[in-house]
Scaffold this motif. Structure first.
Motif, mmCIF file in Angstrom:
data_model
loop_
_atom_site.group_PDB
_atom_site.id
_atom_site.type_symbol
_atom_site.label_atom_id
_atom_site.label_comp_id
_atom_site.label_asym_id
_atom_site.label_seq_id
_atom_site.Cartn_x
_atom_site.Cartn_y
_atom_site.Cartn_z
ATOM 1 N N UNK A 495 33.912 32.794 23.443
ATOM 2 C CA UNK A 495 34.731 33.941 23.834
ATOM 3 C C UNK A 495 33.858 35.035 24.440
ATOM 4 N N UNK A 496 32.669 35.253 23.879
ATOM 5 C CA UNK A 496 31.749 36.248 24.430
ATOM 6 C C UNK A 496 31.345 35.881 25.858
ATOM 7 N N UNK A 497 31.135 34.583 26.105
ATOM 8 C CA UNK A 497 30.790 34.144 27.451
ATOM 9 C C UNK A 497 31.960 34.340 28.412
ATOM 10 N N UNK A 498 33.170 34.080 27.937
ATOM 11 C CA UNK A 498 34.353 34.271 28.788
ATOM 12 C C UNK A 498 34.540 35.748 29.128
ATOM 13 N N UNK A 499 34.258 36.626 28.178
ATOM 14 C CA UNK A 499 34.336 38.056 28.457
ATOM 15 C C UNK A 499 33.272 38.468 29.465
ATOM 16 N N UNK A 500 32.107 37.856 29.353
ATOM 17 C CA UNK A 500 31.044 38.170 30.310
ATOM 18 C C UNK A 500 31.442 37.746 31.708
ATOM 19 N N UNK A 501 32.156 36.632 31.823
ATOM 20 C CA UNK A 501 32.649 36.198 33.128
ATOM 21 C C UNK A 501 33.651 37.189 33.702
ATOM 22 N N UNK A 502 34.330 37.929 32.797
ATOM 23 C CA UNK A 502 35.258 38.968 33.235
ATOM 24 C C UNK A 502 34.544 40.287 33.534
ATOM 25 N N UNK A 503 33.232 40.292 33.366
ATOM 26 C CA UNK A 503 32.466 41.499 33.644
ATOM 27 C C UNK A 503 32.315 42.425 32.467
ATOM 28 N N UNK A 504 32.628 41.963 31.243
ATOM 29 C CA UNK A 504 32.572 42.799 30.042
ATOM 30 C C UNK A 504 31.427 42.317 29.164
ATOM 31 N N UNK A 505 30.508 43.216 28.882
ATOM 32 C CA UNK A 505 29.373 42.879 28.020
ATOM 33 C C UNK A 505 29.794 43.052 26.559
ATOM 34 N N UNK A 506 29.925 41.946 25.856
ATOM 35 C CA UNK A 506 30.395 41.988 24.463
ATOM 36 C C UNK A 506 29.615 40.952 23.662
ATOM 37 N N UNK A 507 28.905 41.403 22.643
ATOM 38 C CA UNK A 507 28.091 40.501 21.830
ATOM 39 C C UNK A 507 28.971 39.619 20.948
ATOM 40 N N UNK A 508 28.392 38.511 20.490
ATOM 41 C CA UNK A 508 29.146 37.583 19.639
ATOM 42 C C UNK A 508 29.609 38.260 18.359
ATOM 43 N N UNK A 509 28.755 39.093 17.744
ATOM 44 C CA UNK A 509 29.150 39.772 16.509
ATOM 45 C C UNK A 509 30.303 40.743 16.756
#
Length: 529
Positions: A495-509
């Protein structure tokens, strides 16, 4: 040591009773405010509720969006602007200010000593329409009336018990057990504890007799609808429902699956929660496929038999603010305009009692005149502070709607980052005031009812250098999970990787924290059996 005199200069802020009351009313919820109004009506003879239309005060909602004047009796100005006659203090000490005393044991409501009718003696809330009584001609039903007509679990069980042919003793025992159920339909206390509570700890013979009666009554209770009621725990509740399925000749469920499910319920429920299929298969002595089918069957059972009888009235939220769309969407950006208004049903309609105020004005200098004059001034300040509370709520709500227009048009994914300081700076108020206003206050919108705090959220960085609201990120995570393959659920890292693909930096935690806040199970528990 020799006694001596010294001179020390210090600053402190003393809150008047009026300002203390204004701060306290601002943080009350709608229910708490209603209780406060009822208490004040009982205590103050100069205050009365009225249903008649009357002109509003000069300091009403028409001036809600105007800049605050220097001489306004505003708690915000007194606390944070330095205009108070008692001195000024920094914003960092505002928590200490809230705990400051008024400087006297008894509140000073004396005002300027006048008893003449003031402009603010008029009724407040005069534009609020009468509450809908839901007569036969009305098309809409009031939620509270519907809740009152909702049958409770105990009433439903008592009605079924009337059809049973029982002795007076057994009927009384069954009635006692029904009244001992919790909201979920469970019998939490052991039968021995219930018997001791009735007979006392010393009468062993009576306790034994009561336990026998309660045991019989419990079997009768567990035979009633909904299936599973009267159970002493989750395992027993599930077992009762499975036994009912096994006894149903018309059921299309495989009897072998039901028997395996019964054996699964006899094992520690922690294994079922962890979906430890291998261990459960060994303990139950069935194949893995049959165990999976049994676990899927158990997942379809009702763990809370009393759920559908829950008291709906407890969950009713009466909004303080109502938001409606106004006109068509703007052709340039496709956004609607919204009208923000207070809910007239939560606005108390109060005024100063004309007859009592006139009688006090005609008996100046009489015995007890000073005390009654203070009560009159107290009534005036109470009316003004209530209206100031609603004016502040309206101002904050309008500012929120203006900043979150995309949310009201496109939903959670369009929520913008917003913190208390943004609204505080825009309205010229302090963050603590915005916090009080947005706590336990609700806004009814075209897409649902939300607490005002819901519209605030921190921002997460994006690749373009902007910010994405944490609320929008949670909505995006929810969307990803709802569209995932049940056989291969998404992990937090994915999910964190999918958010990164959307341009959102979000850590796994951070993803794990948001997922838990949304009450979404981890990937291993979301996997289809």
């Amino acid at each position: 040591m020799k006694p001596g005199l010294s001179l020390r200069v210090s600053q402190h802020l003393s809150l008047t009773p009026q300002l203390q009351q204004s701060i306290r009313l601002l943080q009350l919820s709608t229910l708490e405010l209603s209780q406060e109004v009822e208490q004040m009506l009982d205590e103050n003879p100069f205050l009365e509720r009225t249903a008649d239309e009357a002109p509003r005060e000069e300091f009403g909602l028409e001036t809600a969006d105007m800049p605050a004047q220097a001489d306004d009796y505003s708690a915000d100005d007194a606390l944070f602007s330095g205009a108070s006659s008692a001195g000024s203090t920094s914003a960092e000490g505002q928590n200490d200010v809230e705990m400051a005393s008024a400087g006297a044991d008894e509140p000073d409501w004396s005002g300027d000593g006048t008893v003449d009718m003031a402009p603010n003696d008029a009724e407040w809330g005069g534009d609020a329409p009468a509450r809908n009584r839901n007569d036969a001609e009305g098309d809409e039903a009031d939620a509270t009336e519907l809740a009152r007509s909702h049958e409770s679990l105990t009433a439903f069980l008592h009605r079924q018990a009337l059809a049973l042919r029982l002795s007076e003793v057994d009927r009384a025992a069954l009635r006692f057990l029904i009244e001992s159920l919790n909201d979920d339909g469970y019998l939490e206390e052991p039968l021995e504890a219930l018997a001791i509570g009735l007979a006392g700890p010393d009468d062993l013979e009576q306790i034994e007799e009561l336990v026998h009666r309660f045991t019989v009554a419990q079997r009768l209770l567990q035979s009633l609808d909904p299936v599973g009621v009267g159970a002493r725990g989750l395992a027993e509740c599930l077992t009762l429902q499975l036994k009912a399925l096994a006894a149903d000749e018309d059921s299309e469920i495989d009897p072998g699956t039901v028997q395996t499910a019964l054996r699964v319920c006899q094992q520690p429920l922690e294994m079922l929660a962890r979906r430890d299929i291998r261990r459960l298969t060994q303990l139950c002595g069935d194949g893995e496929e049959r165990t999976r089918a049994a676990m899927a069957l158990i997942a379809r059972l009702e763990p809370r038999p009393g759920r559908r009888f829950a008291d709906v009235e407890r969950n009713i939220i009466v909004p303080d603010v109502i938001v409606r769309k106004a006109g068509r969407a703007n052709g340039r950006d496709g956004q609607h305009n919204f009208i923000v208004q207070l809910n007239p049903d939560v606005m108390p309609r109060l005024r100063v009692h004309d007859i009592y105020a006139g009688a006090l004005r005609g008996h100046k200098g009489g015995e007890g005149h000073q005390g009654m004059q203070q009560r009159l001034q107290e009534a005036r300040w109470f009316i003004k502070n209530i209206q100031q509370r609603f004016d502040t709520i309206l101002r904050v709500s309008r500012a929120i709607v203006e900043r979150q227009k995309n949310f009201f048009t496109h939903g959670e994914l369009a929520m913008r980052p917003l913190v208390l300081r943004d609204i505080a700076d825009e309205l010229g108020l302090h963050e603590s005031t915005i916090s009080r206003v947005t706590t336990a206050k609700y806004m009814a919108t075209p897409i649902g009812t939300y607490e005002l705090k819901y519209f605030f959220g921190s921002g997460l960085g994006t690749e373009t250098g902007g910010n994405a609201s944490s609320t929008a990120v949670r909505a995006l995570i929810k969307q990803f999970v709802s569209a995932e393959n049940p056989a291969k659920p998404l992990s937090d890292s994915q999910i964190a990787e999918m958010l990164k693909e959307q341009g959102i930096e979000c850590a796994r935690r951070t993803v794990a924290k948001y997922r838990e806040a949304l009450k979404i199970a981890p990937a291993n528990l979301r996997k289809a059996l």
